[in-house]
Structure formats: C-alpha cells, structure tokens
Design a protein around this motif. Structure first.
Motif, PDB file in Angstrom:
ATOM      1  N   ALA A 104       0.824  -1.210   0.000  1.00 20.61           N
ATOM      2  CA  ALA A 104       0.000   0.000   0.000  1.00 20.61           C
ATOM      3  C   ALA A 104       0.858   1.259   0.000  1.00 20.61           C
ATOM      4  CB  ALA A 104      -0.929  -0.008   1.218  1.00 20.61           C
ATOM      5  N   ALA A 105       1.993   1.201   0.681  1.00 18.24           N
ATOM      6  CA  ALA A 105       2.885   2.362   0.713  1.00 18.24           C
ATOM      7  C   ALA A 105       3.413   2.681  -0.685  1.00 18.24           C
ATOM      8  CB  ALA A 105       4.046   2.107   1.666  1.00 18.24           C
ATOM      9  N   ILE A 132      -1.566   4.634   5.632  1.00 21.08           N
ATOM     10  CA  ILE A 132      -2.361   3.445   5.953  1.00 21.08           C
ATOM     11  C   ILE A 132      -1.483   2.205   5.813  1.00 21.08           C
ATOM     12  CG2 ILE A 132      -4.227   1.957   5.099  1.00 21.08           C
ATOM     13  CD1 ILE A 132      -5.853   4.483   4.604  1.00 21.08           C
ATOM     14  N   GLY A 133      -0.658   2.201   4.762  1.00 22.01           N
ATOM     15  CA  GLY A 133       0.306   1.113   4.605  1.00 22.01           C
ATOM     16  C   GLY A 133       1.248   1.027   5.790  1.00 22.01           C
ATOM     17  N   LYS A 134       1.696   2.183   6.261  1.00 20.18           N
ATOM     18  CA  LYS A 134       2.569   2.189   7.443  1.00 20.18           C
ATOM     19  C   LYS A 134       1.834   1.632   8.653  1.00 20.18           C
ATOM     20  CE  LYS A 134       5.439   5.262  10.274  1.00 20.18           C
ATOM     21  NZ  LYS A 134       6.688   4.518  10.083  1.00 20.18           N
ATOM     22  N   ARG A 172       1.597  -2.178   8.557  1.00 24.07           N
ATOM     23  CA  ARG A 172       2.831  -2.957   8.700  1.00 24.07           C
ATOM     24  C   ARG A 172       3.573  -2.714  10.010  1.00 24.07           C
ATOM     25  NH1 ARG A 172       4.701   1.377   4.977  1.00 24.07           N
ATOM     26  NH2 ARG A 172       6.416   2.511   5.990  1.00 24.07           N
ATOM     27  N   SER A 173       3.505  -1.483  10.556  1.00 28.65           N
ATOM     28  CA  SER A 173       4.448  -1.092  11.607  1.00 28.65           C
ATOM     29  C   SER A 173       4.322  -1.916  12.877  1.00 28.65           C
ATOM     30  CB  SER A 173       4.275   0.395  11.935  1.00 28.65           C
ATOM     31  OG  SER A 173       4.682   1.192  10.850  1.00 28.65           O
ATOM     32  N   THR A 174       3.117  -2.005  13.428  1.00 29.29           N
ATOM     33  CA  THR A 174       2.992  -2.726  14.695  1.00 29.29           C
ATOM     34  C   THR A 174       3.184  -4.230  14.534  1.00 29.29           C
ATOM     35  OG1 THR A 174       0.579  -2.600  14.439  1.00 29.29           O
ATOM     36  CG2 THR A 174       1.608  -0.967  15.825  1.00 29.29           C
ATOM     37  N   PRO A 175       2.657  -4.885  13.462  1.00 23.61           N
ATOM     38  CA  PRO A 175       2.999  -6.302  13.277  1.00 23.61           C
ATOM     39  C   PRO A 175       4.498  -6.513  13.068  1.00 23.61           C
ATOM     40  CG  PRO A 175       1.044  -5.757  11.999  1.00 23.61           C
ATOM     41  CD  PRO A 175       1.612  -4.464  12.501  1.00 23.61           C
ATOM     42  N   ARG A 176       5.147  -5.591  12.339  1.00 19.40           N
ATOM     43  CA  ARG A 176       6.592  -5.715  12.127  1.00 19.40           C
ATOM     44  C   ARG A 176       7.339  -5.603  13.452  1.00 19.40           C
ATOM     45  NH1 ARG A 176       8.493  -0.548   9.847  1.00 19.40           N
ATOM     46  NH2 ARG A 176       8.459  -0.076  12.089  1.00 19.40           N
ATOM     47  N   ASP A 177       6.985  -4.619  14.281  1.00 20.79           N
ATOM     48  CA  ASP A 177       7.672  -4.451  15.557  1.00 20.79           C
ATOM     49  C   ASP A 177       7.367  -5.605  16.506  1.00 20.79           C
ATOM     50  OD1 ASP A 177       8.793  -2.093  14.649  1.00 20.79           O
ATOM     51  OD2 ASP A 177       7.192  -0.840  15.462  1.00 20.79           O
ATOM     52  N   ALA A 178       6.131  -6.121  16.441  1.00 16.88           N
ATOM     53  CA  ALA A 178       5.806  -7.306  17.239  1.00 16.88           C
ATOM     54  C   ALA A 178       6.599  -8.516  16.761  1.00 16.88           C
ATOM     55  CB  ALA A 178       4.303  -7.591  17.170  1.00 16.88           C
ATOM     56  N   LEU A 179       6.818  -8.635  15.449  1.00 15.37           N
ATOM     57  CA  LEU A 179       7.605  -9.746  14.911  1.00 15.37           C
ATOM     58  C   LEU A 179       9.069  -9.630  15.329  1.00 15.37           C
ATOM     59  CD1 LEU A 179       7.620 -12.291  13.196  1.00 15.37           C
ATOM     60  CD2 LEU A 179       7.968 -10.864  11.164  1.00 15.37           C
ATOM     61  N   ILE A 180       9.595  -8.407  15.378  1.00 13.71           N
ATOM     62  CA  ILE A 180      10.945  -8.217  15.912  1.00 13.71           C
ATOM     63  C   ILE A 180      10.993  -8.703  17.348  1.00 13.71           C
ATOM     64  CG2 ILE A 180      12.653  -6.482  16.610  1.00 13.71           C
ATOM     65  CD1 ILE A 180      11.861  -4.864  14.125  1.00 13.71           C
TER      66      ILE A 180
END
Length: 386
Positions: free
Chosen positions: A83-84, A109-111, A114-122
């Motif tokens: 989306a980004a 919206i793309g951010k 992705r952002s919170t799932p990405r940080d949770a995955l980290i």
C-alpha cells in the motif's frame, strides 16, 4: 559467531525498512517544495496533510497490531509495504494537493498496516533482554535508507536540472523493492497460534504500560511534523539542494546514534535515554526558531538528529518490555496509534500557526513542550525506583 539477537527476520525486516525509507526520504524533503512550489498549495496544507496521514496510520495500527496477535504478522507486513508503494505513486503523479492528500493517506495506511505487526515480529524474534539492541539495529537500518534516499534526490536534481517532479518519481523503485523483500519473512507467530491453545488478548493493558504510553503521547502533542522544519530551512534561504542535503545530515546522525542508543537502553533505564533525546529536541527547536544563520541551523539539525535515535527505537523497546507475550501487537498498536493521533494534533496547530506567518512560534512551543516532557520523564524514573 552470529549474535543471538541478530536473527534472520531482524536482518530481512531491516533491509525492507531500509529500502522503504530510501523511497520515503527521497520524496519527503521534496514534498514541501512539490506542494507549495510546483502544485501551488498553501503552507497550511502541509500540516493538514501530514497530520491526517499520521492519524490514518494511527487508526490502522489500532486494528493491525491486535489482529496480528490472532492472524499472524506477515500478511499485514506485506499488505502494508504494498500500500505504501501505491500511495507514493499517487503522490508523485499528483497535479492538485487533494491527490497528494490521498496518496499520503494511502502511504500512511500502509505504514499503519505494517508497523505494529513488524515491531511485534521483531519482539517475537529476539530475546527480551536484547530488545533495545534489536530495535536500535532496525532503526539504524531505517535511517541508512533515510540517508540514501535524499542522496538519490540530490543526484536526481543534479541530473534532471532541479525538476522536482521527475526526481520524485525515482522513489517508486526502492518502494517496490521493499515490498518484494517481504516475501522472505518467516512468521513464527502463525505456527505458535496454530500449536498453542487460544489465549485471551482483549484484556486491559498493565497499569505501568498505560502510564508510560500516556506520558509519551502527551509529549508528542507538541512535536510538529518534521516537514515544517524543512520549510523553515527554505524560509531562511536554503536552496532546494541545500534543504535535501541538510536532511541527509540529520538522517546520518540518527543512523549513527540509533544502535548505541538501543544498547544503552538495554543497560540503563529507557527513561534516561528518552529524556536525553527530548533535551536534544528542545535545544534544536529553540535554535531553529531563533536563528537565520545557516551554520547554526545545520548545527541544530545535527542535534535534532539525536532525538529520533534516542526515542523512536527506545520507545518501542520500552513498550515491548512492558507488554505481555499475548498482547505484543495490541500494545504496540495502541502506543504507536496514540502517537500518530498526537502528531495529527501537532500538525494542525503547528500548520495553522505557520500559515499565520508566525514561523518561530511553533518551534518555540515545541521546544518548551519537549523540555517539560524531559522533566516529566525524570520524575517518572525516580517514581519507578521508589
């Protein structure tokens, strides 16, 4: 021997963010000039667009973080980076500010996706005691992209004779590379979701986590969008290339400081590291509001580069360390969404004051807010020790 925190997912996610930030930061320093110079929009639209875009990201983060605790991280990460890329395509081809608005909202919206799932995955991928280093490493990669992007913009401006729109189109290349790299992510959370019995994720967040989020959000309400800082540089006589080069300098400082900041946050209280970042913010904004001297303005940008390095990754690691294992996405979602809503408020009041010709006042108010925030965090640190 590879460090136990330097995992495959962390490396891939850092490369994904590096490419996406190269795209975003190639475009970002050109955006105020594209809007006000090429399209002819009023400066108020800058604050409005950025504030609404961040709010859109905030609403999306509220959903994506919690949903990724149930459905897995990777689908949201892939959709977010895709989306980004589409949002950036709309921005660079827009001929009216309303289309830029739509493009920035789609991008954010793309951010948000992705952002919170990405940080949770980290968080899922590294030991808890190494969260500061992991988020600092990711932030450093992010900002390496933020250095590469403006340098590409400078190259484009030189080769294309300062044609801002044609240079902006270059941002699409790293944006779609970033989206392609997401296919290589391994989402262990999906396997855990299938193998473990369902856990409740709708319960309230711990009191200390809610208190930390509240304090950081109140501080963020005074942080006007960075895009107005770039407009300030243009106002005091920086050329288009000068604005972009100044932004490279800012991003380079953030890149160099981000990992050491995360390392120190693991060893010491994140309150202290975050507080130092707020002090750097306050001094830098005061200098930028006070001076018309180019050298002092560049010095202020160098100092301001410490702020995101000492707060962004540190803040995420701080929240991650306070969150329960079955609420990682939800906690990051609430924290990051709340910060986005605060940016909306700051963008509206900052943009409104700016449009009245009071360019110094938004910077001074933000400096005072950061200073008060630093004092509040010091008190919070002493309270936690009691």
């Amino acid at each position: 021997m590879k460090s136990r925190w330097l995992t495959r997912n962390l490396i891939i996610l850092t490369l994904v963010s590096l490419a996406q930030d190269a795209a975003s930061e190639l475009l970002y320093p050109l955006l105020p000039l594209l809007l006000t110079g090429v399209i002819g929009a009023a400066p108020f639209t800058l604050g409005l667009i950025e504030g609404c875009a961040e709010a859109a990201a905030g609403f999306t983060k509220l959903y994506s973080g919690k949903a990724s605790d149930r459905l897995g991280r990777k689908p949201f990460i892939m959709a977010g980076y895709g989306a980004a890329g589409l949002g950036k395509a709309l921005v660079v081809t827009a001929t009216i500010w309303q289309l830029v608005f739509l493009g920035r909202v789609a991008d954010r919206i793309g951010k948000g996706l992705r952002s919170t799932p990405r940080d949770a995955l980290i968080h899922d991928s590294v030991p808890k005691e190494d969260l500061g280093k992991a988020f600092g490493f990711h932030r450093a990669g992010d900002n390496l992209g933020a250095v590469i992007g403006p340098l590409l913009a400078l190259l484009g401006l030189s080769l294309l004779h300062d044609d801002i729109r044609r240079v902006a189109i270059w941002a699409l290349i790293p944006a779609f590379i970033s989206a392609g790299l997401t296919f290589f992510i391994r989402d262990k959370s999906r396997a855990l979701i299938k193998s473990e019995p369902p856990q409740p994720i709708s319960g309230p967040l711990p009191a200390n986590l809610k208190r930390a989020i509240s304090i950081l959000v109140l501080i963020q309400l005074t942080n006007i969008p960075d895009i107005l800082l770039l407009l300030r540089l243009h106002d005091i006589g920086f050329s288009v290339r000068g604005v972009v080069l100044a932004y490279v300098l800012f991003s380079a400082v953030t890149m160099l400081v981000a990992f050491p900041a995360g390392y120190l946050a693991d060893r010491f209280s994140p309150h202290i590291i975050y507080t130092i970042g707020l002090v750097a913010f306050a001094i830098a904004y005061f200098m930028l509001g006070y001076t018309n001297n180019h050298r002092l303005a560049l010095l202020a940008l160098v100092l301001y580069g410490f702020f995101p390095a000492l707060t962004d990754g540190v803040g995420k690691a701080w929240i991650a360390g306070l969150s329960e294992s079955n609420q990682r996405g939800k906690a990051q979602g609430i924290y990051q969404a709340s910060m986005n809503f605060a940016v909306l408020g700051a963008g509206i009041w900052g943009g409104a004051l700016w449009s009245q010709g009071a360019h110094e006042w938004p910077l001074m108010i933000a400096a005072v807010g950061a200073g008060l925030g630093a004092v509040a965090l010091l008190f919070e640190n002493f309270r936690d020790r009691d």
